[in-house]
Design a protein around this motif. Sequence first.
Motif, PDB file in Angstrom:
ATOM      1  N   TRP A   1       0.823  -1.222   0.000  1.00 10.86           N
ATOM      2  CA  TRP A   1       0.000   0.000   0.000  1.00 10.86           C
ATOM      3  C   TRP A   1       0.844   1.254   0.000  1.00 10.86           C
ATOM      4  CZ3 TRP A   1      -4.738  -0.949  -1.308  1.00 10.86           C
ATOM      5  CH2 TRP A   1      -5.316  -2.180  -0.976  1.00 10.86           C
TER       6      TRP A   1
ATOM      7  N   GLN B   1       0.482   5.772  -0.039  1.00  9.91           N
ATOM      8  CA  GLN B   1      -0.427   6.907   0.142  1.00  9.91           C
ATOM      9  C   GLN B   1       0.208   8.110  -0.560  1.00  9.91           C
ATOM     10  OE1 GLN B   1      -1.428   7.590   4.235  1.00  9.91           O
ATOM     11  NE2 GLN B   1      -3.222   8.817   3.713  1.00  9.91           N
TER      12      GLN B   1
ATOM     13  N   ARG C   1      -6.614   7.920   1.688  1.00 12.40           N
ATOM     14  CA  ARG C   1      -6.821   6.471   1.571  1.00 12.40           C
ATOM     15  C   ARG C   1      -5.495   5.890   1.111  1.00 12.40           C
ATOM     16  NH1 ARG C   1      -8.631   9.273  -2.470  1.00 12.40           N
ATOM     17  NH2 ARG C   1      -7.909   8.787  -4.572  1.00 12.40           N
TER      18      ARG C   1
ATOM     19  N   GLN D   1      -3.519   3.140  -1.609  1.00  8.25           N
ATOM     20  CA  GLN D   1      -3.823   2.552  -2.913  1.00  8.25           C
ATOM     21  C   GLN D   1      -2.638   1.830  -3.543  1.00  8.25           C
ATOM     22  OE1 GLN D   1      -5.272   5.925  -5.245  1.00  8.25           O
ATOM     23  NE2 GLN D   1      -3.314   6.125  -6.246  1.00  8.25           N
TER      24      GLN D   1
ATOM     25  N   TRP E   1      -1.580   0.164  -7.706  1.00  9.17           N
ATOM     26  CA  TRP E   1      -1.978   0.109  -9.121  1.00  9.17           C
ATOM     27  C   TRP E   1      -1.328  -1.110  -9.759  1.00  9.17           C
ATOM     28  CZ3 TRP E   1      -5.282   1.785 -12.495  1.00  9.17           C
ATOM     29  CH2 TRP E   1      -4.958   1.855 -13.847  1.00  9.17           C
TER      30      TRP E   1
ATOM     31  N   LEU F   1      -7.026  -0.429 -10.157  1.00 12.73           N
ATOM     32  CA  LEU F   1      -6.653   0.491  -9.075  1.00 12.73           C
ATOM     33  C   LEU F   1      -7.314  -0.045  -7.811  1.00 12.73           C
ATOM     34  CD1 LEU F   1      -5.361   3.163  -8.117  1.00 12.73           C
ATOM     35  CD2 LEU F   1      -7.517   4.290  -8.663  1.00 12.73           C
TER      36      LEU F   1
ATOM     37  N   ASN G   1      -8.105   0.508  -3.903  1.00  9.72           N
ATOM     38  CA  ASN G   1      -8.188   1.532  -2.858  1.00  9.72           C
ATOM     39  C   ASN G   1      -8.509   0.882  -1.520  1.00  9.72           C
ATOM     40  OD1 ASN G   1      -7.871   4.226  -4.029  1.00  9.72           O
ATOM     41  ND2 ASN G   1      -9.689   3.713  -5.239  1.00  9.72           N
TER      42      ASN G   1
END
Length: 222
Positions: free
Chosen positions: A59, A61, A75, A77, A79, A122, A124
């Motif tokens: 993860w 940010q 949040r 995210q 990719w 993506l 989230n």
Amino acid sequence: MTMPCKAGTDPFMQQNDLFSNTTKQFFDLGGGAEILYWKNWMGAEQAELMRQLIKELPWQQPEIRVAGQNIAIPRKQCWYGDAGAQMHYSGKTFLPLPWSPLLSELRARVVRECEHDFNSVLVNFYRNGQDSVGWHADDEPELGDKPSIASLSLGAKRRFQIKHKNKMLDKTDRTRLNFELGEGDLLLMCGSIQESWQHSIPKTQKLVGPRVNLTFRLVHKY
Ligand SMILES: O=C(O)CCC(=O)C(=O)O
Ligand SMILES: [Mn+2]
């Protein structure tokens, strides 16, 4: 060419599968904007899948530039996608991580259900009610004209709001819709929806658990 959510879908169809809890609904928003919504598309496995994704994904940010300031997005995210399926937004380029076996299998299931091709996702992670995504449309040029985007939501239900971009039209009830998305719901946005509508996940003061949302996209490579 306008790509409908699913060729031949009856606009008023509501189909209940006798062998699962899944309910499928089609929303014609007018002007070629469409939504297909599978409530409870995924069964009880969705909770374990979310735990696994929260634990295993790298993860981030990232900071984006808002009104001349660098601000971390509210949040986390990641990719993922085929090599070359890069995304650009808020002045940044996001290079895709190569598909993990788990995400690759999930993509295959979503592609089969939606009958649309996707080469990236993506992901989230909304840790609590203070995590959110502001009003936006997924209209980046690399997604092409009238992109179809499939959104799979795991974990806590959160309000997914959509409103018409035309502020005058938005004053009428007909041009705002809310979905409570989580617990394995699947939603497909297609046609002209990204041209004329925006969507968001607002913050909430309610005590809500974690939620992971995956938006599968088809990035056209340049
Ligand atoms: O979390 C959601 O349901 C929406 C996410 C979203 O709109 C996006 O990633 O572009
Ligand atoms: Mn979006």
